[in-house]
Enzyme design. Structure first.
Site: not given
Ligand code: PLP
Lengths: 399, 309
Positions: B90, B101, B215
């Site tokens: 990734e 994030d 995911y």
């Protein structure tokens, strides 16, 4: 077409707006949309909100004829006195609305972002009022620059959380608030301070700010028996401007003008004039105009007024710009300071530096021949108390 | 207010090209991932997941931000990944405002941006990786970078660089139509995230739109190393498997070999490890040799943990 599963809308204004958020946030936006749609027309909710707007915040605000300034400029200039509200700006209209909504939703905690501290303070006092614990994210640079407002927030029992990431300013505070929200969805309402962010925020904040436009319309009809020629309001994220515009968007004969923070000038690289020189992109959950570089990295905005210092803008403004229903101009730092002094000297009203941008443009506008004699409403979004030190410093004085 | 899937929505979804049956999609995908004029024999996600499954393992998928801490070192780190058991990669494209994030990834983004990384050099980075490995490469990118380059142009560049899949952290299916169209055009797998908060209904829609793998976001939060995995992660893996026919890989907070083992044992086809690896970078900025040695060692441990016994 890929359909949203639960939301009735993606909150698009033309192609602008939307829900560009991580998957984790989608159900939270759904929940918020449902609650907003339910309570915005709920009698009990509205009764309570009206009560607080009147008794706590001080609504309605007057529509004041600025006679001296009118005489000087050769126009009839009215000021919508949002500066008279509790905490000193229009921000409280929205924080009362969303705070109450959060309470009705059973949320146990409020979070907010703030740049200069205006929205942070308006959230903090609502947290105190409604007894909901409140935490405010603020870029560490801003914490340093706005110590007084940090103190005010903390006096109202809000907890100020400095943000040390990225550029350490408003946009980073927003990022951090989103991250907090993602991690605490069940308990927490993220009380966004302007008409930006993913749907339903731009629509919801507009709803809570539209009281400015409704009152203005009623008041001007009472005083003038006709609509004004022009409405002028400053644009940061876009909430006070959408608030007042919303009363007149359908009246095509009324010119709507949004004034952005030009900073040191549009080509100086130090500006907050997103609609004037920005390009289309996605920031903080919606598609709109954005200040960004060639690759799409978000730029830092600059303006003497912290409230206009944001590299994005509410999506509805992008739509109003493209459809030419509203016009957007920029006023630079120097001009804003001139507006700041002008209103103080002529009317005894010290405007917030944000609102001073609208005043400065009103002066420019009135000087154009074809505008002589027009009736103009300037939305005086806030008062200048918070800007005393900065204004003095810019004038070469030390307090 | 309609808070359920209306029959009209349902119909539209069923008519959507993405609802072609899974077999057909798999067929498309396996012929897909070679990119436009890329002659390298690139492994597809499907092939990779089949390979590791056959070996009785889960896939180890390490993450790095392209250009962190600098272009060359970043590339050496990826080489260590591939030499020490990575089954796929990734690669993050650095963004100024990464809302999904935590601080670890944001700091990595900042380091990369400081060295002058751009979207173009991100693709250059992938091309360099393609010189030494054929395992699947996914990129993780915030949507504004895709939009700004031009959606079609971005996917074209991705295909030409040898990218298998694209995951955009702030692009939910509702907004993904143009991206998915370009993904299909250039035969790139469009990867989506699912989380604890994703309802079963929604999961099924996402499953239809997604290809390559799903995911699975392990935590209710942002990226970042965590000391413990929650029981809910295991439950989520089981729930996703019950509603999806795609391989799944779990990411966010997978920081230790034990976590990897736990999610693989729970039925995940792979584990994505980011912050724990990035911490090795930030802890050893002064000593590259040590950084690379630690990355190699930790990668080996993480890969070992994917082996079902
Ligand atoms: C007094 C005042 N006016 C205007 C603004 C700009 O925000 P908006 O464009 O959302 O009205 C702010 C923001 O802090 C403010 O404090």
């Amino acid at each position: 077409m890929i359909k949203v599963i639960k939301m009735i809308s993606k909150g698009k204004f033309g192609k602008y707006g939307g829900i560009f958020v991580p998957e984790l946030l989608i159900p939270a936006l759904e929940e918020l949309e449902i609650a907003f749609l339910k309570y915005k027309d709920d009698d009990k909710f509205n009764e309570e909100l009206d009560y607080y707007l009147k008794e706590f915040a001080g609504r309605p605000t007057s529509l004041y004829l600025a006679r001296n300034l009118s005489n000087k400029l050769g126009c009839k200039i009215y000021l919508k006195r949002e500066d008279m509200l509790h905490t000193g700006a229009h921000k409280i209209n929205n924080t009362l609305g969303q705070g109450l909504l959060a309470k009705y939703m059973g949320k146990k905690r409020l979070i907010a972002e703030t740049g200069a501290g205006q929205h942070g303070i308006a959230t903090a006092v609502v947290g105190a009022l409604l007894e909901i614990p409140t935490e405010v994210y603020m870029g560490s640079e801003d914490v340093e620059r706005q110590k007084l407002n940090v103190f005010r927030m903390e006096l109202s029992d809000a907890h100020v959380l400095p943000v040390y990431t990225g550029s350490c300013t408003l946009k980073d505070a927003i990022n951090q608030a989103f991250r907090d929200w993602i991690s605490n969805l069940d308990t927490t309402h993220y009380l966004i301070g302007s008409t930006m962010g993913p749907h339903p925020y731009p629509t919801m904040v507009k709803h809570f700010q539209s009281i400015i436009g409704r009152e203005t319309k009623e008041q001007i009809m009472e005083k003038e028996d006709e609509l004004p020629d022009t409405i002028i309001a400053c644009v940061g994220g876009g909430s006070n401007s959408i608030g007042i515009f919303s009363g007149f968007i359908d009246n095509k004969e009324v010119d709507l003008i949004g004034v952005e923070g030009g900073g040191e000038g549009l080509d100086s690289g130090k500006t907050g004039a997103t609609l004037s020189i920005g390009t289309q992109g996605v920031l903080h959950g919606s598609f709109s105009y954005v200040l960004q570089d060639y690759d799409g990295q978000i730029s830092e905005a600059h303006s003497v007024s912290a409230g206009l210092d944001y590299p994005g803008v509410g999506p509805e403004h992008s739509y109003l710009k493209d459809t030419e229903r509203a016009k957007y101009v920029a006023i630079n730092n120097q001009e804003a300071l001139r507006g700041f002094k002008l209103l103080s000297q002529y009317e005894g009203i010290i405007p917030a530096l944000e609102s001073a941008h609208a005043i400065a443009y009103a002066e420019k506008y009135a000087q154009i021949n074809e505008n002589k004699g027009k009736t103009i409403v300037v939305n005086l979004s806030g008062r200048g108390d918070k800007d005393m030190f900065l204004a003095a410093q810019k004038m070469g004085l030390k307090l | 207010m309609n808070n359920h899937l209306s029959s009209e929505n349902q119909k539209e979804m069923n008519n959507h090209p993405s609802s072609e049956n899974q077999k057909e999609r798999d067929y498309n995908q396996s012929s897909a991932s070679t990119g436009i004029e890329n002659n390298l024999d690139i492994e597809s996600y499907q092939e990779m997941f089949r390979r590791v499954k056959k070996q009785g393992e889960g896939a180890f998928i390490p993450f790095i931000v392209a250009g962190d801490p600098d272009f060359e070192t970043s590339l050496e780190i990826v080489r260590k990944f591939t030499e020490n058991g990575a089954d796929a990669l990734e690669i993050g494209f650095a963004f100024s405002d990464p809302v999904a994030d935590g601080p670890t990834v944001q700091e990595a983004d900042t380091r990369a941006l400081k060295t002058g990384m751009t979207t173009k050099s991100g693709f250059e980075f992938i091309k360099k990786i393609r010189e030494f490995t054929s395992i699947p490469i996914g990129i993780l990118v915030y949507y504004n970078l895709i939009y700004k380059m031009g959606i079609d142009e971005f996917y074209k560049n991705a295909a030409e660089s040898g990218v298998n899949g694209i995951l955009s952290a702030d692009l939910p299916p509702e907004e993904a139509e143009p991206a998915v169209a370009s993904a299909r055009k250039y035969q790139i797998d469009q990867i989506f995230m699912v989380a604890q908060t994703t309802s079963n209904e929604r999961l099924q829609v996402i499953n239809k739109l997604c290809s390559g793998f799903l995911y699975v976001v392990a935590v209710m939060g942002v990226t970042g190393a965590r000391s413990k995995l929650k029981q809910s992660t295991v439950k989520l893996v089981e729930r996703v498997n019950g509603h999806s026919d795609l391989p799944i890989a779990v990411g966010f907070g997978i920081s230790k070999p034990e976590h990897v083992k736990e999610v693989v044992d729970a039925g995940s086809d792979g584990a994505i490890v980011a912050s724990a690896l990035l911490n090795i970078i930030s802890d050893n900025l002064q000593d590259k040799e040590l950084m690379l040695a630690r990355i190699a060692e930790f990668s080996k441990e993480l890969k070992n943990a994917t082996k079902r016994r």
